[in-house]
Design a protein around this motif. Structure first.
Motif, short mmCIF file in Angstrom:
data_model
loop_
_atom_site.label_atom_id
_atom_site.label_comp_id
_atom_site.label_asym_id
_atom_site.label_seq_id
_atom_site.Cartn_x
_atom_site.Cartn_y
_atom_site.Cartn_z
N ARG A 190 0.84 -1.21 0.00
CA ARG A 190 0.00 0.00 0.00
C ARG A 190 0.87 1.26 0.00
O ARG A 190 0.60 2.21 -0.73
CB ARG A 190 -0.93 0.01 1.22
CG ARG A 190 -2.21 -0.77 1.04
CD ARG A 190 -3.19 -0.51 2.17
NE ARG A 190 -2.71 -0.99 3.46
CZ ARG A 190 -2.85 -2.24 3.89
NH1 ARG A 190 -3.45 -3.15 3.16
NH2 ARG A 190 -2.38 -2.59 5.07
N GLN A 191 1.91 1.25 0.82
CA GLN A 191 2.82 2.41 0.88
C GLN A 191 3.52 2.62 -0.46
O GLN A 191 3.66 3.76 -0.91
CB GLN A 191 3.85 2.21 1.99
CG GLN A 191 3.29 2.30 3.38
CD GLN A 191 4.35 2.01 4.43
OE1 GLN A 191 5.51 2.37 4.28
NE2 GLN A 191 3.95 1.34 5.50
N ALA A 192 3.96 1.53 -1.08
CA ALA A 192 4.64 1.64 -2.38
C ALA A 192 3.68 2.16 -3.45
O ALA A 192 4.07 2.97 -4.30
CB ALA A 192 5.21 0.28 -2.78
N ARG A 193 2.43 1.70 -3.42
CA ARG A 193 1.45 2.17 -4.40
C ARG A 193 1.17 3.66 -4.21
O ARG A 193 1.09 4.41 -5.19
CB ARG A 193 0.16 1.37 -4.27
CG ARG A 193 0.34 -0.07 -4.76
CD ARG A 193 -0.85 -0.94 -4.47
NE ARG A 193 -2.05 -0.41 -5.10
CZ ARG A 193 -3.28 -0.74 -4.73
NH1 ARG A 193 -3.47 -1.59 -3.74
NH2 ARG A 193 -4.31 -0.23 -5.35
N LYS A 194 1.06 4.11 -2.96
CA LYS A 194 0.83 5.53 -2.68
C LYS A 194 2.03 6.35 -3.15
O LYS A 194 1.88 7.41 -3.75
CB LYS A 194 0.59 5.74 -1.19
CG LYS A 194 0.32 7.19 -0.83
CD LYS A 194 0.11 7.38 0.65
CE LYS A 194 -0.12 8.86 0.92
NZ LYS A 194 0.21 9.26 2.23
N GLN A 195 3.22 5.85 -2.86
CA GLN A 195 4.43 6.55 -3.28
C GLN A 195 4.50 6.65 -4.80
O GLN A 195 4.90 7.68 -5.34
CB GLN A 195 5.66 5.83 -2.74
CG GLN A 195 6.96 6.54 -3.03
CD GLN A 195 8.16 5.80 -2.47
OE1 GLN A 195 8.20 4.56 -2.48
NE2 GLN A 195 9.14 6.53 -2.00
N GLN A 196 4.06 5.60 -5.51
CA GLN A 196 4.09 5.63 -6.96
C GLN A 196 3.13 6.68 -7.50
O GLN A 196 3.45 7.39 -8.47
CB GLN A 196 3.74 4.26 -7.55
CG GLN A 196 3.93 4.18 -9.04
CD GLN A 196 5.37 4.46 -9.45
OE1 GLN A 196 6.29 3.81 -8.95
NE2 GLN A 196 5.58 5.41 -10.34
N GLU A 227 2.37 9.47 -6.00
CA GLU A 227 3.04 10.75 -5.76
C GLU A 227 4.16 10.99 -6.77
O GLU A 227 4.33 12.10 -7.29
CB GLU A 227 3.58 10.81 -4.34
CG GLU A 227 2.48 10.82 -3.29
CD GLU A 227 2.96 10.60 -1.87
OE1 GLU A 227 4.15 10.30 -1.67
OE2 GLU A 227 2.12 10.72 -0.96
N ILE A 228 4.92 9.95 -7.08
CA ILE A 228 6.00 10.06 -8.06
C ILE A 228 5.42 10.40 -9.43
O ILE A 228 5.94 11.27 -10.15
CB ILE A 228 6.83 8.75 -8.12
CG1 ILE A 228 7.66 8.61 -6.85
CG2 ILE A 228 7.71 8.71 -9.37
CD1 ILE A 228 8.29 7.24 -6.67
N ASP A 229 4.34 9.73 -9.80
CA ASP A 229 3.70 10.01 -11.09
C ASP A 229 3.20 11.45 -11.15
O ASP A 229 3.31 12.10 -12.19
CB ASP A 229 2.54 9.04 -11.34
CG ASP A 229 3.01 7.61 -11.58
OD1 ASP A 229 4.22 7.40 -11.86
OD2 ASP A 229 2.17 6.70 -11.48
N TRP A 230 2.65 11.97 -10.04
CA TRP A 230 2.17 13.34 -9.99
C TRP A 230 3.32 14.32 -10.21
O TRP A 230 3.21 15.26 -11.01
CB TRP A 230 1.47 13.61 -8.66
CG TRP A 230 0.91 14.98 -8.54
CD1 TRP A 230 -0.29 15.43 -9.01
CD2 TRP A 230 1.55 16.12 -7.93
NE1 TRP A 230 -0.45 16.77 -8.71
CE2 TRP A 230 0.66 17.23 -8.06
CE3 TRP A 230 2.75 16.32 -7.29
CZ2 TRP A 230 0.96 18.49 -7.57
CZ3 TRP A 230 3.06 17.58 -6.80
CH2 TRP A 230 2.17 18.64 -6.94
#
Length: 79
Positions: free
Chosen positions: A37-43, A45-48
């Protein structure tokens, strides 16, 4: 919920066990799901950020001074 069988290296398995022993998580499954879940959220943010950078790069150059850019940024941030 689907079940999976995965293998961990010894250092990673020891780290997982330490997190569970520290009462942070009740099982490896709970911990791995939280990490995902943390990695998906971070991804997201990175995409944004990547999208914003690409938009900025494609917008061209400016003739404004640093002070003008800073003032404009502050105005935008403060509403």
């Amino acid at each position: 919920m689907s079940r999976q069988s995965i293998s961990f290296t010894e250092p990673n398995d020891e780290w997982l066990k330490a997190q569970i022993d520290g009462k942070e998580y009740s099982s490896k499954s709970e911990l791995v799901n939280d990490l995902i879940r943390q990695a998906r959220k971070q991804q997201v943010e990175i995409d944004w950020v990547r999208t914003k950078l690409e938009k900025a790069e494609n917008s061209g150059f400016t003739s404004k001074s640093k002070n003008e850019i800073l003032a404009q940024s502050k105005t935008l941030l403060n509403g």
